[in-house]
Every structure is written in C-alpha cells, then in structure tokens.
Design a protein around this motif. Structure first.
Motif, PDB file in Angstrom:
ATOM      1  N   HIS A  87       0.857  -1.195   0.000  1.00 12.18           N
ATOM      2  CA  HIS A  87       0.000   0.000   0.000  1.00 12.18           C
ATOM      3  C   HIS A  87       0.892   1.244   0.000  1.00 12.18           C
ATOM      4  O   HIS A  87       1.925   1.234   0.664  1.00 12.18           O
ATOM      5  CB  HIS A  87      -0.867  -0.025   1.261  1.00 12.18           C
ATOM      6  N   PRO A  88       0.578   2.307  -0.679  1.00 16.59           N
ATOM      7  CA  PRO A  88      -0.551   2.461  -1.590  1.00 16.59           C
ATOM      8  C   PRO A  88      -0.160   2.046  -3.004  1.00 16.59           C
ATOM      9  O   PRO A  88       0.783   2.590  -3.585  1.00 16.59           O
ATOM     10  CB  PRO A  88      -0.827   3.971  -1.516  1.00 16.59           C
ATOM     11  N   THR A  89      -0.875   1.098  -3.562  1.00 13.95           N
ATOM     12  CA  THR A  89      -0.611   0.615  -4.925  1.00 13.95           C
ATOM     13  C   THR A  89      -1.945   0.451  -5.651  1.00 13.95           C
ATOM     14  O   THR A  89      -2.999   0.421  -5.018  1.00 13.95           O
ATOM     15  CB  THR A  89       0.078  -0.773  -4.900  1.00 13.95           C
ATOM     16  N   ILE A  90      -1.840   0.298  -6.967  1.00 17.82           N
ATOM     17  CA  ILE A  90      -3.054  -0.006  -7.722  1.00 17.82           C
ATOM     18  C   ILE A  90      -3.433  -1.477  -7.470  1.00 17.82           C
ATOM     19  O   ILE A  90      -4.606  -1.827  -7.403  1.00 17.82           O
ATOM     20  CB  ILE A  90      -2.849   0.256  -9.229  1.00 17.82           C
ATOM     21  N   ALA A  91      -2.409  -2.330  -7.263  1.00 23.05           N
ATOM     22  CA  ALA A  91      -2.681  -3.765  -7.066  1.00 23.05           C
ATOM     23  C   ALA A  91      -3.626  -4.013  -5.899  1.00 23.05           C
ATOM     24  O   ALA A  91      -4.478  -4.906  -5.951  1.00 23.05           O
ATOM     25  CB  ALA A  91      -1.369  -4.512  -6.860  1.00 23.05           C
TER      26      ALA A  91
END
Ligand SMILES: Cc1cc2nc3c(=O)[nH]c(=O)nc-3n(C[C@H](O)[C@H](O)[C@H](O)COP(=O)(O)OP(=O)(O)OC[C@H]3O[C@@H](n4cnc5c(N)ncnc54)[C@H](O)[C@@H]3O)c2cc1C
Ligand SMILES: NC(=O)c1ccc[n+]([C@@H]2O[C@H](COP(=O)([O-])OP(=O)(O)OC[C@H]3O[C@@H](n4cnc5c(N)ncnc54)[C@H](O)[C@@H]3O)[C@@H](O)[C@H]2O)c1
Length: 447
Positions: free
Chosen positions: A433-437
């Motif tokens: 986090h923070p990621t798109i995944a």
C-alpha cells in the motif's frame, strides 16, 4: 553466384527470429539470419513499434509541466532516436558475437523449398538450408485514395520520426495505434481527431469501458468520429483536408492506422510450396509449420500482432528443434492485451458481453478507478476495473482494467486465471500500500 549450405536459415530479425538464432547457436547449431534493412536490426518492436511509441507516450506525459511543447517534442524525438539506435546496435552485437550466428543484410526470396536467394548490397548469394524460419513481420496497411501521396499523410513509422510538432493531427482508424498516438500527440498539445469507419467505438469492449475511454479522450481534447468513411485527401498550402462521409477535417498531419499487412510478397513463397491464408498471412499448423522444413513465426504467421506472442511463437518452434515437440499455439491459454493510453486499458479473458453470451453462471465485479487511493495520488482517476467471476466455481473468467498500471496488473490476473486461483483469494491477498494492485482486494470483494 556463391551457394552456401547451412543448418538453419532465419528470414527476418524479429522477436522470434533473433531469440531462436541465439538459442540455436548456444546449442552448437549454425545459423544465418537475413535482415533486409540495417535500420531494422532487432525488428519492429525496438525500432518502429513498442519501444519508441511507449517512450514518446512517457515523454508526452512529462511535457505536461513544460510550456514550450515544440521544444519538448523535439527533445523527446532526440531521446527516441538515441534509445532506438542504442537498442539496434545492442541487438546486432548481441547476435553477431555469438559463435555460430551470421547476420546477412539483404532481402530473401525462396527459389525452392530449401534454397533461398539473398540480394545484398554486394550482389546475390544462394543459401541451401535444412530448416528455414520465416519471421518477416508486417507493415502498415495503406489507403489507396486520391491525394494519399501527400507528404503530410503518414504511417506510424513516419509519425514516430516527425521533426516538428503538428498543430492538428487527424488519425484514420480507431484501433491500438490510433489510441496510443492520439494520447501521445495530445499530451504534447496537438489537437487530435480520430476517424473510425466502424459504428461502434472499441467494438470488442463492454460499452461502459468504451464510454470511459471516450470520456478520458474527451478530457484530453481528443475527438472521436464514428462511421467516418475516408473518401479522399485534398492537399492545401498549410494543411491537408481529409474528406469523409462525416465531414471534412483539415490537419498539418494525418496518420493512417488501419491495421498491418504481412510481409510476404518479396519472399516468393510459391517457390517453397508455402500457402497463404485468406487474409494473406503464412498458413501454418498449430506447431507453426508452413511446409515440411519451413516454419513461420510472429506477425507474418497471422499470430496476434504483439511482441510477446512472437516470443511465444519462438518457444513453440524451439520446442520442435531443441525440445520435446509438444508445445503448440493452443498452449498460450489466455492472451492478455494492453492499449497504452493514459491510463492503460488492459484485458484478459471474458468481457461482460462475452460472459452474457456464454450461458455460464457469472457475476460482474466493478470498481471505479477514482476509488483507488494510489490513483488519487497520481491524479489519474479516469476509468474502471471489471472482473467476471464464475458463480459456480468462484474462478475468474475475465478482467478489464482501465486504470493506471493496468498493463502491469493484467499479468497478475492472467497468472491467477491460468493457475485457477479463485477470485476470493485475491479479495484477501496481502498487497502493498498504496498501490493499484491493492484495488484487487476491493474489486473481488463479495457482491
Ligand atoms: C507503432 C507500433 C506499436 C506497437 N506497440 C506494441 C506494444 O506496445 N506491445 C506489443 O506487444 N506489440 C506492439 N506492437 C506490435 C509488435 O511490434 C509486433 O507484433 C512485433 O514486433 C512483430 O514481431 P515479428 O517477430 O513478427 O517481426 P518484426 O519485428 O516485424 O521483424 C520482421 C523483420 O523482417 C524483415 N524483413 C521483412 N521482409 C524481409 C525479407 N524478404 N528478407 C529479409 N528480411 C525481411 C523486416 O525488415 C523486419 O526487421 C506495435 C507495433 C507498432 C507498429
Ligand atoms: N499496445 C500494443 O500492444 C500495441 C500497440 C500498437 C499496435 N499493436 C498491434 O499492431 C496492430 C495494428 O494496429 P492498428 O491500430 O493499425 O490496427 P487495429 O487493427 O488495432 O485497428 C485498426 C482500426 O482501423 C479501423 N479501420 C480499418 N479501415 C479503416 C478505414 N478505411 N477508415 C477508418 N477506420 C478504419 C478498424 O475498424 C480498426 O478499428 C494491432 O492490432 C496490435 O496487434 C499493439
């Protein structure tokens, strides 16, 4: 004329051909690879395809912070030239320094099923080969219309090499190249109009996804005109006008991007007993065999036109020469795709429309890109994510991701689908986090 004999002759320096040449030579085999142009060592991808187009897309996005767009465009073109030249040299040297590989610069044509004539700058030579692999790729389709020879009408190769930024760009065609070049040039400040002849934008996608793409393009000032049949080009002093069934569009540059045709004509395939499909590609079986001692790989073989598919074609042919001979085109399983717009539209497996037509029990998972914290950080909130889940098995049937990093994330979904990882596992998987995944946790939450 000199005649030589060799175990393996590869025609074309594409992804499949160069990878096969290196692999064969590392296994002690002798290989000649023929490439018609020194400007194309390494093939389409690195010289005139994926790499330069993605570089210019990135440079276009970076130019958002700059006021002098023309200077930014010219600097980007210089960077493109530096990178493609360096890659071309690296591709050449990597192969040329492998003992057992010889690169011959010239145009190949068959004289018989196992003899090829190569026309080089120094004259012609004949090569008799035990095995021959065709990897000659494809070229842009053209529009044979009045005025099409105007110098402001370009194909994708030429538009990747423009020396000045056009104020207006009209793109004939609404596919991969069109959408990517539209984003690229719009980012540099060009006024872009797409003219698509079909009546449905992004016909293979669900309508909510196509609408989201249209909204993103509109936000960037890109206009899309459907059912636009191009009739002729009218050259003027300052601009060329595209005359269509939906009106006239003047521009300093016109890109024709209506698909790519296989490079077969120069090969004289009839002398080799190789057949063509109804669409003009080399006819092969699922082992990519075109004749008893001849294989075809990549775009010319009618394989889906992606570098990673050409690489997979190499794996199939390699398995017959150096492996167990079992791998076929059927082993590809699902084929992920990515249109590198901003954000990317990536897809694997079924869309909602396909699921509805399949008769299978399914549910649709949906998440707006704007709900993802990382998308907010990036300031890229256009788009949505969709997944189709089989309600009986809990397995993922397909995913469409229109969001930042979708081109990376789609590979994770293919892995999950190929290895039958249930949708519920992605709901509870720990992601950084923070990621798109991490949005997959929410996408795959119970409805
Ligand atoms: C603008 C653009 C962007 C693209 N972006 C992507 C992308 O982001 N991702 C992706 O996966 N794919 C992308 N593609 C598609 C991808 O580039 C192609 O599918 C891939 O490069 C095809 O590789 P290939 O192995 O079939 O042959 P190619 O790489 O096309 O190589 C064929 C070679 O054969 C040579 N040749 C032709 N005829 C002869 C002859 N008679 N004798 C000797 N040599 C000959 C040619 O000069 C050429 O170098 C893009 C394509 C374009 C045009
Ligand atoms: N990101 C990627 O993976 C990527 C990027 C670029 C290209 N490619 C590959 O290269 C291939 C070729 O790209 P492309 O964009 O040229 O072809 P395409 O097949 O993707 O799209 C062509 C579009 O042009 C339209 N069209 C055809 N004739 C027309 C006409 N006379 N007037 C107006 N519209 C017309 C078609 O309806 C279609 O929408 C792609 O299919 C893809 O396989 C991949």
């Amino acid at each position: 004329m000199t005649t030589r004999s060799i175990s393996h002759l590869i025609i074309g320096f594409g992804k499949a051909g160069k990878t096969l040449a290196a692999d064969l030579a590392k296994h002690g085999e002798s290989v000649i690879l023929v490439e018609q142009s020194a400007a194309m060592y390494g093939g389409t991808c690195i010289n005139i395809g994926c790499i330069p187009s993605k570089l210019l897309l990135v440079e276009g996005e970076k130019s958002a912070r700059l006021t002098d767009k023309s200077a930014a465009f010219q600097a980007a073109m210089q960077r493109r030239e530096q990178l493609t030249s360096a890659l071309r040299a690296a591709n050449y040297n990597k192969l040329a320094t492998i003992p057992g590989v010889e690169i011959l610069t010239g145009t190949a044509r068959f004289l018989s099923p196992n003899v090829v004539e190569v026309l080089t700058e120094d004259g012609a030579c004949q090569i008799e080969a035990e095995r021959i692999y065709i990897n000659t790729g494809a070229r842009p389709a053209t529009l044979a219309l009045e005025g099409a020879d105007d110098k402001r009408i370009y194909d994708s190769t030429e538009l990747l090499q423009l020396d000045s930024l056009p104020a207006r760009l009209v793109i004939v065609g609404g596919g991969y190249i069109s959408l990517e070049f539209a984003c690229m040039y719009a980012a540099f400040g060009t006024d872009v109009t797409i003219l698509e002849q079909g009546d449905t934008f992004l016909a293979r996608e669900d309508r909510d996804v196509a609408e989201a793409m249209l909204a993103m393009l509109a936000d960037r000032g890109v206009k899309v005109v459907l059912q636009a049949e191009t009739k002729r080009f009218v050259p003027g002093e300052e601009a060329v006008t595209v005359v269509t069934s939906q009106g006239e569009y003047a521009a300093e540059a016109v890109l024709v991007a209506i698909g790519r045709r296989p490079n077969v004509e120069a090969l004289h395939l009839e002398a080799a007993g190789v057949q063509l499909t109804s669409r003009g590609f080399v006819q092969t079986d699922e082992y990519l065999r075109a004749a008893p001692n001849i294989w075809a790989m990549g775009d010319v073989a009618g394989s889906p036109q992606f570098t990673y598919v050409s690489l997979d074609d190499y794996r199939i042919v390699r398995d017959q020469i150096l492996g167990e001979g079992k791998r076929t085109t059927k082993d590809r399983l699902l084929l992920p795709t990515s249109v590198f717009t901003t954000p990317t539209l990536a897809q694997v497996g079924m869309t909602e429309t396909m699921a509805a037509a399949s008769g299978r029990p399914y549910e649709v998972k949906r998440l707006q890109t704007a709900a993802i914290p990382k998308a907010k950080i990036l300031g890229e909130t256009h788009g949505l994510l969709k997944a189709i889940v089989d309600t009986e098995t809990g397995l993922i049937l397909g995913a469409t991701l229109f969001c930042p990093e979708a081109h990376e994330l789609i590979n994770l979904l293919k892995l999950a689908m190929d290895h039958q990882i249930p949708a519920a596992a992605l709901h509870t998987q720990i992601f950084t986090h923070p990621t798109i995944a991490e949005a997959l946790n929410d996408l795959f939450a119970p409805n």
